[in-house]
Design an enzyme around this catalytic site. Sequence first.
Site, PDB file in Angstrom:
ATOM      1  N   HIS A 298      11.059 -36.966 -19.322  1.00  0.00           N
ATOM      2  CA  HIS A 298      11.845 -36.302 -20.359  1.00  0.00           C
ATOM      3  C   HIS A 298      13.072 -37.151 -20.708  1.00  0.00           C
ATOM      4  O   HIS A 298      13.637 -37.824 -19.844  1.00  0.00           O
ATOM      5  CB  HIS A 298      12.292 -34.931 -19.834  1.00  0.00           C
ATOM      6  CG  HIS A 298      12.903 -34.056 -20.876  1.00  0.00           C
ATOM      7  ND1 HIS A 298      14.268 -33.863 -20.969  1.00  0.00           N
ATOM      8  CD2 HIS A 298      12.340 -33.315 -21.859  1.00  0.00           C
ATOM      9  CE1 HIS A 298      14.510 -33.030 -21.974  1.00  0.00           C
ATOM     10  NE2 HIS A 298      13.366 -32.680 -22.525  1.00  0.00           N
TER      11      HIS A 298
ATOM     12  N   SER B 260      -3.005 -28.785 -15.859  1.00  0.00           N
ATOM     13  CA  SER B 260      -2.066 -28.506 -16.927  1.00  0.00           C
ATOM     14  C   SER B 260      -2.585 -27.484 -17.925  1.00  0.00           C
ATOM     15  O   SER B 260      -3.783 -27.266 -18.040  1.00  0.00           O
ATOM     16  CB  SER B 260      -1.782 -29.838 -17.632  1.00  0.00           C
ATOM     17  OG  SER B 260      -1.260 -29.640 -18.906  1.00  0.00           O
TER      18      SER B 260
HETATM   19  C1  LIG Z   1      11.564 -29.151 -21.321  1.00  0.00           C
HETATM   20  C2  LIG Z   1      11.695 -30.208 -20.330  1.00  0.00           C
HETATM   21  C3  LIG Z   1      12.950 -30.605 -19.829  1.00  0.00           C
HETATM   22  C4  LIG Z   1      14.234 -30.091 -20.366  1.00  0.00           C
HETATM   23  O1  LIG Z   1      14.366 -28.766 -20.242  1.00  0.00           O
HETATM   24  P1  LIG Z   1      15.339 -27.927 -21.175  1.00  0.00           P
HETATM   25  O2  LIG Z   1      15.335 -26.636 -20.496  1.00  0.00           O
HETATM   26  O3  LIG Z   1      14.741 -27.931 -22.543  1.00  0.00           O
HETATM   27  O4  LIG Z   1      16.668 -28.618 -21.147  1.00  0.00           O
HETATM   28  C5  LIG Z   1      12.969 -31.550 -18.834  1.00  0.00           C
HETATM   29  N1  LIG Z   1      11.846 -32.092 -18.356  1.00  0.00           N
HETATM   30  C6  LIG Z   1      10.635 -31.747 -18.820  1.00  0.00           C
HETATM   31  C7  LIG Z   1       9.426 -32.383 -18.237  1.00  0.00           C
HETATM   32  C8  LIG Z   1      10.514 -30.799 -19.824  1.00  0.00           C
HETATM   33  O5  LIG Z   1       9.303 -30.475 -20.296  1.00  0.00           O
END
Ligand SMILES: *Cc1c(COP(=O)(O)O)cnc(C)c1O
Length: 485
Positions: free
Chosen positions: A203, A406
Site C-alpha cells: 500500500h 482472497s
Molecule cells: C486499505 C489498505 C490500507 C490503508 O488503509 P486505510 O484504512 O484506507 O488507511 C493499507 N494497506 C492495505 C493493504 C490496504 O488495502
Amino acid sequence: MVGSVDVLANDLSINGAVEPLPQDFDVAAIIKDPLPSLVAENGIVKEEAQINEGNEKRKIVLGRNIHTSCLEVTEPEADDEVTGDREAHMASVLARYRRSLTERTKYHLGYPYNLDFDYGALSQLQHFSINNLGDPFIESNYGVHSRQFEVGVLDWFARLWELEKNEYWGYITNCGTEGNLHGILVGREVLPDGILYASRESHYSIFKAARMYRMECEKVETLCSGEIDCDDFKAKLLCHQDKPAIINVNIGTTVKGAVDDLDLVIQKLEEAGFSQDRFYIHCDGALFGLMMPFVKRAPKVTFKKPIGSVSVSGHKFVGCPMPCGVQITRLEHINALSQNVEYLASRDATIMGSRNGHAPIFLWYTLNRKGYRGFQKEVQKCLRNAHYFKDRLVEAGIGAMLNELSSTVVFERPHDEEFIRRWQLACKGNIAHVVVMPNVTIQKLDDFLNELKEKRAAWFEDGKYQPYCIASDVGENHCLCALHK
Ligand SMILES: *Cc1c(COP(=O)(O)O)cnc(C)c1O
C-alpha cells in the site's frame, strides 16, 4: 485544588472584586467583518485562478472537479432565525444526500468496505464528544472517553494474534494507514538504522512512511499473484547485510488481494544471516487481517512468530461506519518510542493526539454481536461468492484472477468510465477489481455481470474488437485476450 482557583480569582480582581466590563463596551467593534467573497467576476474561485496564473504547471486535474457539485456554505440572513427557512433548506439538502448515499451504497463493488451493518443502538451516543486522546492504557484528565471499550477491543485482537495481555500494547487508530505509519515507526525506533523492505505492491502508505521518516527503502519485486518475490527479497537482503531490516509483510495487497508468505519471509531472513534482534516485521493486515485467521490454509499471523506489529482497518471487513483501525505491537517496543507528556498526564506513543472515541464503541459492538464464529461464517461466504463471481467472468470470456486466500477478483478493466463510476470500481492500468465483502450478494454480482456482458458486447461491437491483454498484470493463464485464450 481550591487554592488555585483562589489565585486565579485574585489575579483578575482589584481589591477582591472582579473588574466589571467598561460601560461603553462595543461588541460590534471587536467582531471581524463577515467572510469576504472568494468568487471572481468570471466565476472562477480567486485562489485557484491565482495559482493557475502564477504557475501553469500546477494545472493537474486530480479527478473530477468537485466544485461543480459542492454544497456552498451560505451565511444566514438576518431574519432566518424567525422564518426557519434555513432549517428547512438544510433539512432538504440532508434528505437528498441521504437518498444518494442509499443509492451509492447499493452500487458499490470496488472498495473493500463491508457496508452491511446496523448500529442503530449507538445513535444515542452521537450527542457526546468522545475523545480517547493519548494512550489507551493511561487515563488522561479528559473524562469523556471510551477507553473501557477500546481496551476491551484491543484485548480481543491481542488474543486473536496470540499476545498476552501484559505483553502487548496497541490502540485504535483512525485508519489502516495510521497503523502502518505506527508499525514502521516502531520498527525504526527499535532499529534506528534499519532499511525498510516492502514489495512493490504494498500500500502507498508504506512508502509514505519511508518518506516521512526519511528511511532508506528497498522495493522488492512481486510475483504475478501480487505476492512478495522472496528470492528477490533475499537477494536484496544480501546486498545490505550490514544494516538491520524492517519489513512490511502484506496480509492482503490492495489491488490483487495477495497474501505474502510470512513464514517464507522469516526463513529468507534467517538464510541471509539476520538474527531476530536485527529485523522487525510489520504485518499490514488492513484488508485481510480479520479474514486470514479464519482461513485454514492461510499463513498464520501470530506473535508467537518473530513479528513486531500487526494492523488492520476497522471500516473494511469489520464494517465500521467511520474510518478506524487497530494496531497491536509488543509492549517492550513501546518503551523505545514513548515520551511522557505532562500536559496530557499520559504517555505519548500514538501518532495522533485526539482520537475518535466513537470508533472503539462501534468495534466493540460488532465484535460482541458477531464473535469469532460470526466472522468465520462471513469469511466463508465472501470466499465462496468471490469464486462464483470469478468463474462467471471466465465463462463470459472475461480474463480474471482470484488468489486462493482472497476475495478480491481482478479482471479486465471495463472500457467505459461511466460504468466504472457507477459501480465504483477501483482500477489500476488495464485491470479492475471487485472486492467481495459480506454485503456483496450473489444477486448483486449477477446484476453487475449481466450489465457488464451487455455493455461489453457494445464496446467490442459484438466481436469486431478484441479485449486487450492483461497477461503482464495477472499472468498468461488468467488472460483471455486473442493471444492467450
Ligand atoms: C486499505 C489498505 C490500507 C490503508 O488503509 P486505510 O484504512 O484506507 O488507511 C493499507 N494497506 C492495505 C493493504 C490496504 O488495502
